[in-house]
Design an enzyme around this catalytic site. Structure first.
Site, mmCIF file in Angstrom:
data_model
loop_
_atom_site.group_PDB
_atom_site.id
_atom_site.type_symbol
_atom_site.label_atom_id
_atom_site.label_comp_id
_atom_site.label_asym_id
_atom_site.label_seq_id
_atom_site.Cartn_x
_atom_site.Cartn_y
_atom_site.Cartn_z
ATOM 1 N N HIS A 199 0.817 -1.217 0.000
ATOM 2 C CA HIS A 199 0.000 0.000 0.000
ATOM 3 C C HIS A 199 0.854 1.273 0.000
ATOM 4 O O HIS A 199 0.362 2.343 -0.332
ATOM 5 C CB HIS A 199 -1.021 -0.001 1.136
ATOM 6 C CG HIS A 199 -0.432 0.120 2.492
ATOM 7 N ND1 HIS A 199 -0.008 -0.958 3.217
ATOM 8 C CD2 HIS A 199 -0.207 1.201 3.255
ATOM 9 C CE1 HIS A 199 0.467 -0.531 4.350
ATOM 10 N NE2 HIS A 199 0.359 0.773 4.419
ATOM 11 N N LYS A 203 0.362 5.448 -2.353
ATOM 12 C CA LYS A 203 0.277 6.792 -1.771
ATOM 13 C C LYS A 203 0.498 7.851 -2.845
ATOM 14 O O LYS A 203 1.350 7.709 -3.706
ATOM 15 C CB LYS A 203 1.298 6.947 -0.647
ATOM 16 C CG LYS A 203 0.889 6.145 0.586
ATOM 17 C CD LYS A 203 1.826 6.384 1.720
ATOM 18 C CE LYS A 203 1.413 5.585 2.947
ATOM 19 N NZ LYS A 203 0.239 6.110 3.597
ATOM 20 N N GLU A 237 7.137 4.485 13.569
ATOM 21 C CA GLU A 237 5.787 4.319 14.122
ATOM 22 C C GLU A 237 5.832 4.584 15.615
ATOM 23 O O GLU A 237 6.852 4.332 16.266
ATOM 24 C CB GLU A 237 5.299 2.893 13.880
ATOM 25 C CG GLU A 237 5.178 2.533 12.415
ATOM 26 C CD GLU A 237 4.749 1.080 12.245
ATOM 27 O OE1 GLU A 237 3.569 0.843 12.007
ATOM 28 O OE2 GLU A 237 5.607 0.193 12.384
ATOM 29 N N HIS A 261 8.148 -2.521 2.083
ATOM 30 C CA HIS A 261 7.883 -1.081 1.946
ATOM 31 C C HIS A 261 9.159 -0.261 1.712
ATOM 32 O O HIS A 261 9.232 0.540 0.785
ATOM 33 C CB HIS A 261 7.187 -0.533 3.192
ATOM 34 C CG HIS A 261 5.927 -1.257 3.558
ATOM 35 N ND1 HIS A 261 4.994 -1.617 2.618
ATOM 36 C CD2 HIS A 261 5.442 -1.683 4.740
ATOM 37 C CE1 HIS A 261 3.998 -2.241 3.218
ATOM 38 N NE2 HIS A 261 4.242 -2.299 4.505
#
Ligand code: NAD
Length: 505
Positions: A199, A203, A237, A261
């Site tokens: 994902h 973006k 994070e 990623h």
């Protein structure tokens, strides 16, 4: 969002109003049937279904689209619609929609009870699918079920030429398992029917990165070892692994974040210009980058694991494994060994329970070869920052004269290309990653999906690093929750006379 402007639009009068008009221009996709296996799961409820509803409200979905939830839970279509309505209320709070829009969307939804490992429900599913429209199967289930689902779809004759399959991460845990998954899918689907989701690639800013790189004359000539000092890729994070510690403890930051990623972001930054913006041309170039990665010396990698803070338990408590040696943080120095990048380090880092939630890529250019302003002006560098979250946007730091009297003092100011600032509230209409990717599946555009050989190449590079840790029995360095990571990670750059950018929102 069209990437190229027509001649008429590409005029000197081009302003924010024009950008808003382009962003709002929605091209509807062809009719489709979408089956979400795992339709009652967390991902479907949090991302897929609210994302589809947003596209419905934007007018992108055809009025006869069909969305079929498929999972093991016994329920009927009405029960599933109620669950979808609840998921949208919980996870789609930002969606501006009228009651009729929700009713219209729910009217497109049905449900079948199926078990990937059983025979029940498959004929009922087949009866709901139409011929002559795009048929997308979203495998929103664990990878252990990919092969079973593909086999059942084949067994019940549900795979047509216009079928596509979407698979979620994790795509394997090493090269051997990724190869096995690719082989299971390849038994019944062609590569051009397989959409492996990352994902991060969906973006807006990631695509903007390609527009900035390949749509401007300004950057490309400087995009190489001669002008770029180094590149930093950070995915930080603030959350820990609470709630999914069992899964995470078998994975770790390297498998969960770096192999997919961070590697994908590195590829987009480092790749050569593809001959055209076409799925295989782009993915061929990304693959060459992965193949050009040098093996990483273990002195150039720091693994970390978060400690307890006054409010939060430690990683080991979250993972319910008091002797866990799984990393919740990893930082490394990577080299892409080709003509463009020889000698330019790429520093990657990612971790949990860090100071702030932020993802960014920073391209740090070299200093000017000689300062005509003297030593007092200090060393100034241009930094191109690509922010993925929060506040997606691209900023170029340029050096200017500090305004006012008092001599020639230099100061760095940002040239901000932030979407939110240019577009104001209309920026909210820019689709999120999942929405965009699902619409790309329906359109049959694989550019933003990982190809099988790319995934395998990424594992082939990652595997020896993980095996090295296992062989040496390496224990991750502890770091304070809410910090920037272990001190050794700071040293990784200090040794090279560089420093990490601050982790902040
Ligand atoms: P989940 O456990 O919440 O849901 C799993 C779904 O699979 C349920 O609908 C369940 O009914 C269905 N299922 C399980 N066994 C089945 C079987 N034998 N036959 C048919 N259906 C079966 O999982 P999730 O969090 O929704 O994750 C789904 C996949 O997406 C996983 O591979 C996960 O790694 C991946 N993923 C999830 C997230 C997330 O945010 N949740 C993010 C990225 C990737």
């Amino acid at each position: 969002m069209p990437l190229a402007l027509t001649n008429a639009e590409n005029s000197a009068d081009f302003d924010t109003k024009d950008i808003i008009a382009m962003v709002s221009r929605v091209i509807p996709v062809d009719p489709f049937d979408l089956v979400i296996f795992g339709g009652t799961g967390d991902l479907a409820r949090r991302k897929i279904l609210p994302g589809l509803f947003r596209r419905w409200c934007a007018g992108q979905m055809p009025s006869d689209a069909r969305i079929i939830g498929a999972a093991r839970s016994r329920m009927d279509a009405a029960g599933y619609r109620a669950a979808v309505k609840e998921a949208i209320a919980q996870f789609g709070k930002d969606i501006r929609a009228e009651a009729e829009q929700l009713d219209g969307f729910l009217s497109r939804i049905s449900y079948v009870t199926t078990d990937a490992r059983g025979e029940g429900g498959w004929p009922e599913l087949g009866a709901q699918l139409r011929d002559g429209v795009v048929r997308a199967f979203y495998f929103s289930v664990g990878p252990g079920l990919f092969g079973d689902l593909a086999e059942r779809l084949h067994q019940f004759g549900l795979i047509t030429d216009a079928s596509r399959v979407v698979v979620e991460k994790p795509f394997g845990r090493d090269l051997a398992s990724a190869k096995a998954l690719n082989a299971e899918l390849a038994k019944h689907f062609r590569e051009d029917q397989i959409y492996r989701i990352d994902h991060y690639l969906g973006k807006e800013t990631v695509q903007n990165l390609m527009a900035v790189r390949f749509g401007n004359m300004l950057f490309e000539p400087l995009w190489n070892a001669q002008y770029v000092d180094h590149i930093q890729i950070t995915v930080a994070e603030t959350v820990g692994v609470d709630g999914r510690g069992g899964y995470y403890d078998k994975s770790g930051a390297m498998r969960d974040m770096v192999q997919n990623h961070l590697m994908q972001l590195l590829c987009l930054i480092a790749m050569e210009p593809p001959s055209k913006f076409d799925p295989d041309a782009v993915r061929d170039e990304k693959l060459k980058v992965i193949r050009a990665l040098e093996p990483v010396d273990y002195h150039q990698i720091v693994r970390g694991q978060y400690d307890a803070s006054s409010e939060q338990p430690s990683y080991r408590e979250h993972a319910e494994n008091p002797r866990s040696t799984t990393e919740s943080y990893v930082a490394m120095k990577v080299h892409v060994s080709n003509w463009r990048w020889a000698g330019t380090p790429f520093y990657l880092r990612t971790g949990k329970r860090l100071r702030a939630r932020t993802s960014e890529i920073a391209v740090v250019f070299k200093e000017t070869p000689h300062s005509i302003f003297g030593d007092e002006a200090g060393g100034h560098r241009n930094i191109l920052t690509i922010r993925l979250q929060p506040n997606e946007g691209i900023t170029l730091g340029v050096t200017i004269k500090e305004p006012g009297p008092g001599g020639m003092r230099l100061v760095d100011v940002p040239l901000d290309m932030s979407f939110a600032e240019a577009l104001g509230p209309d920026a909210e209409d820019v689709p999120d990653a999942y929405e965009r990717l699902i619409m790309d599946v329906i359109r049959g555009n694989q550019t933003l999906f990982m190809r099988g050989d790319e995934v395998e190449a990424a594992w082939a590079w990652t595997d020896p690093i993980i095996q090295g840790w296992e062989k040496r029995g390496e224990v991750p360095k502890p770091y304070d929750s809410g910090s920037a990571g272990p001190d050794d990670a700071l040293m990784l750059l200090h040794r090279d006379g560089r420093r990490w950018r601050d982790i902040r929102t």
